[in-house]
Design a protein around this motif. Structure first.
Motif, PDB file in Angstrom:
ATOM      1  N   VAL A   8       0.841  -1.210   0.000  1.00  0.00           N
ATOM      2  CA  VAL A   8       0.000   0.000   0.000  1.00  0.00           C
ATOM      3  C   VAL A   8       0.871   1.253   0.000  1.00  0.00           C
ATOM      4  O   VAL A   8       0.599   2.215  -0.714  1.00  0.00           O
ATOM      5  CB  VAL A   8      -0.965  -0.018   1.206  1.00  0.00           C
ATOM      6  CG1 VAL A   8      -1.655   1.316   1.371  1.00  0.00           C
ATOM      7  CG2 VAL A   8      -1.985  -1.136   1.043  1.00  0.00           C
ATOM      8  N   ALA A   9       1.962   1.249   0.789  1.00  0.00           N
ATOM      9  CA  ALA A   9       2.854   2.402   0.852  1.00  0.00           C
ATOM     10  C   ALA A   9       3.495   2.658  -0.503  1.00  0.00           C
ATOM     11  O   ALA A   9       3.569   3.806  -0.976  1.00  0.00           O
ATOM     12  CB  ALA A   9       3.910   2.198   1.928  1.00  0.00           C
ATOM     13  N   VAL A  10       3.968   1.610  -1.167  1.00  0.00           N
ATOM     14  CA  VAL A  10       4.582   1.760  -2.497  1.00  0.00           C
ATOM     15  C   VAL A  10       3.543   2.259  -3.500  1.00  0.00           C
ATOM     16  O   VAL A  10       3.829   3.138  -4.322  1.00  0.00           O
ATOM     17  CB  VAL A  10       5.218   0.426  -2.950  1.00  0.00           C
ATOM     18  CG1 VAL A  10       5.625   0.484  -4.413  1.00  0.00           C
ATOM     19  CG2 VAL A  10       6.416   0.083  -2.081  1.00  0.00           C
ATOM     20  N   ALA A  11       2.346   1.722  -3.447  1.00  0.00           N
ATOM     21  CA  ALA A  11       1.284   2.166  -4.356  1.00  0.00           C
ATOM     22  C   ALA A  11       0.962   3.638  -4.133  1.00  0.00           C
ATOM     23  O   ALA A  11       0.766   4.393  -5.091  1.00  0.00           O
ATOM     24  CB  ALA A  11       0.042   1.312  -4.158  1.00  0.00           C
ATOM     25  N   GLY A  16       1.206   9.167  -5.804  1.00  0.00           N
ATOM     26  CA  GLY A  16       1.593  10.547  -5.500  1.00  0.00           C
ATOM     27  C   GLY A  16       2.545  11.110  -6.541  1.00  0.00           C
ATOM     28  O   GLY A  16       2.416  12.261  -6.965  1.00  0.00           O
ATOM     29  N   THR A  17       3.505  10.319  -6.987  1.00  0.00           N
ATOM     30  CA  THR A  17       4.443  10.760  -8.023  1.00  0.00           C
ATOM     31  C   THR A  17       3.710  11.058  -9.326  1.00  0.00           C
ATOM     32  O   THR A  17       3.970  12.079  -9.973  1.00  0.00           O
ATOM     33  CB  THR A  17       5.510   9.675  -8.263  1.00  0.00           C
ATOM     34  OG1 THR A  17       6.167   9.392  -7.030  1.00  0.00           O
ATOM     35  CG2 THR A  17       6.524  10.123  -9.285  1.00  0.00           C
ATOM     36  N   ALA A  18       2.797  10.200  -9.692  1.00  0.00           N
ATOM     37  CA  ALA A  18       2.018  10.428 -10.914  1.00  0.00           C
ATOM     38  C   ALA A  18       1.173  11.696 -10.794  1.00  0.00           C
ATOM     39  O   ALA A  18       1.066  12.480 -11.741  1.00  0.00           O
ATOM     40  CB  ALA A  18       1.136   9.223 -11.202  1.00  0.00           C
ATOM     41  N   ALA A  19       0.584  11.916  -9.632  1.00  0.00           N
ATOM     42  CA  ALA A  19      -0.243  13.107  -9.428  1.00  0.00           C
ATOM     43  C   ALA A  19       0.605  14.377  -9.502  1.00  0.00           C
ATOM     44  O   ALA A  19       0.188  15.378 -10.099  1.00  0.00           O
ATOM     45  CB  ALA A  19      -0.962  13.024  -8.086  1.00  0.00           C
TER      46      ALA A  19
END
Length: 80
Positions: A8-11, A16-19
């Motif tokens: 979940v943390a990696v996802a 967040g990076t994509a956003a």
């Protein structure tokens, strides 16, 4: 359980990076949309001008045909 927390943390990090990347590109996309809008308006103005020019050309063609008919009538009346 720790595995699920890590997944979940990696996802969330990937999301967040994509956003952040997406929100970073929004001003560029807004400018591009504005340019497209201006080009569309210009194309519509040009299309309206072309339609007006076509009507003018049609009117001139009709006037030329009438003038040619008058010339033919005048020449026929003169006996040519």
């Amino acid at each position: 359980m720790w595995v699920w927390i890590a997944v979940v943390a990696v996802a969330l990090i990937i999301l967040g990076t994509a956003a952040v990347r997406l929100f970073g590109r929004l001003p560029e996309l807004r400018r591009a949309a504005g340019r497209l809008q201006r080009r569309q308006e210009e194309a519509m103005r040009l299309q309206a001008g072309a339609a007006k020019l076509e009507q003018t050309l049609l009117g001139l063609q009709q006037r030329a045909e009438r003038a040619q008919e008058q010339v033919e009538r005048i020449q026929a009346a003169r006996g040519r």
